[in-house]
Design a protein around this motif. Structure first.
Motif, PDB file in Angstrom:
ATOM      1  N   LEU A  61      46.243  36.626  24.669  1.00 23.08           N
ATOM      2  CA  LEU A  61      46.492  37.355  23.417  1.00 23.08           C
ATOM      3  C   LEU A  61      46.679  38.850  23.655  1.00 23.08           C
ATOM      4  N   ALA A  62      46.039  39.371  24.705  1.00 15.64           N
ATOM      5  CA  ALA A  62      46.175  40.793  25.044  1.00 15.64           C
ATOM      6  C   ALA A  62      47.419  41.064  25.885  1.00 15.64           C
ATOM      7  N   GLY A  63      48.133  40.007  26.285  1.00 13.71           N
ATOM      8  CA  GLY A  63      49.346  40.188  27.073  1.00 13.71           C
ATOM      9  C   GLY A  63      49.103  40.399  28.551  1.00 13.71           C
ATOM     10  N   ARG A  64      47.937  39.946  29.041  1.00 12.97           N
ATOM     11  CA  ARG A  64      47.613  40.116  30.461  1.00 12.97           C
ATOM     12  C   ARG A  64      48.029  38.890  31.256  1.00 12.97           C
ATOM     13  N   GLY A  65      48.678  39.131  32.392  1.00  9.49           N
ATOM     14  CA  GLY A  65      49.008  38.069  33.327  1.00  9.49           C
ATOM     15  C   GLY A  65      47.939  37.962  34.389  1.00  9.49           C
ATOM     16  N   ASP A  66      48.298  37.435  35.536  1.00  5.46           N
ATOM     17  CA  ASP A  66      47.383  37.268  36.668  1.00  5.46           C
ATOM     18  C   ASP A  66      46.893  38.639  37.114  1.00  5.46           C
ATOM     19  N   THR A  67      45.580  38.804  37.174  1.00  7.70           N
ATOM     20  CA  THR A  67      45.000  40.083  37.606  1.00  7.70           C
ATOM     21  C   THR A  67      44.511  40.023  39.045  1.00  7.70           C
ATOM     22  N   THR A  68      44.847  38.927  39.735  1.00  7.17           N
ATOM     23  CA  THR A  68      44.493  38.801  41.147  1.00  7.17           C
ATOM     24  C   THR A  68      45.337  39.774  41.952  1.00  7.17           C
ATOM     25  N   SER A  69      44.743  40.375  42.976  1.00  6.63           N
ATOM     26  CA  SER A  69      45.526  41.288  43.815  1.00  6.63           C
ATOM     27  C   SER A  69      46.645  40.553  44.498  1.00  6.63           C
ATOM     28  N   THR A  70      47.681  41.246  44.900  1.00 10.38           N
ATOM     29  CA  THR A  70      48.854  40.643  45.526  1.00 10.38           C
ATOM     30  C   THR A  70      48.479  39.836  46.758  1.00 10.38           C
ATOM     31  N   SER A  71      47.581  40.349  47.597  1.00  8.58           N
ATOM     32  CA  SER A  71      47.189  39.618  48.802  1.00  8.58           C
ATOM     33  C   SER A  71      46.441  38.336  48.467  1.00  8.58           C
ATOM     34  N   ASP A  72      45.632  38.334  47.396  1.00 12.41           N
ATOM     35  CA  ASP A  72      44.918  37.134  46.981  1.00 12.41           C
ATOM     36  C   ASP A  72      45.873  36.120  46.362  1.00 12.41           C
ATOM     37  N   ALA A  73      46.843  36.569  45.594  1.00 12.62           N
ATOM     38  CA  ALA A  73      47.771  35.666  44.915  1.00 12.62           C
ATOM     39  C   ALA A  73      48.652  34.925  45.899  1.00 12.62           C
TER      40      ALA A  73
END
Length: 82
Positions: free
Chosen positions: A68-80
């Motif tokens: 609802l807040a418009g947030r996607g994946d907040t995992t760091s690039t290396s973790d993703a």
């Protein structure tokens, strides 16, 4: 009253989340790299909870509040990428 997910479905580029208040959110799969890379069968193995969506086998958790807040994946690039 808190808003929860009641159903989830996917098309080629979008995750569609039906909410308990009657709205449907369309969220780009590009926001969630694990889901983007997953097979349709893996995406279908979602568990709905009072607060969000969970894919145990994909190690993915998405909160309804975050959507609802418009947030996607907040995992760091290396973790993703793992």
């Amino acid at each position: 009253m808190s808003i929860s997910a009641t159903a989830v479905r996917f098309d080629e580029h979008t995750m569609w989340v039906d909410l308990s208040d009657g709205r449907t959110l369309g969220v780009p799969l590009a926001w969630f790299p694990r889901l983007l890379r997953a097979s349709p069968e893996d995406r279908a193995r979602v568990e709905l909870s009072r607060t969000g969506l969970h894919w145990e086998h994909l190690d993915e958790d998405i909160s309804v509040a975050g959507l609802l807040a418009g947030r996607g994946d907040t995992t760091s690039t290396s973790d993703a990428a793992a």
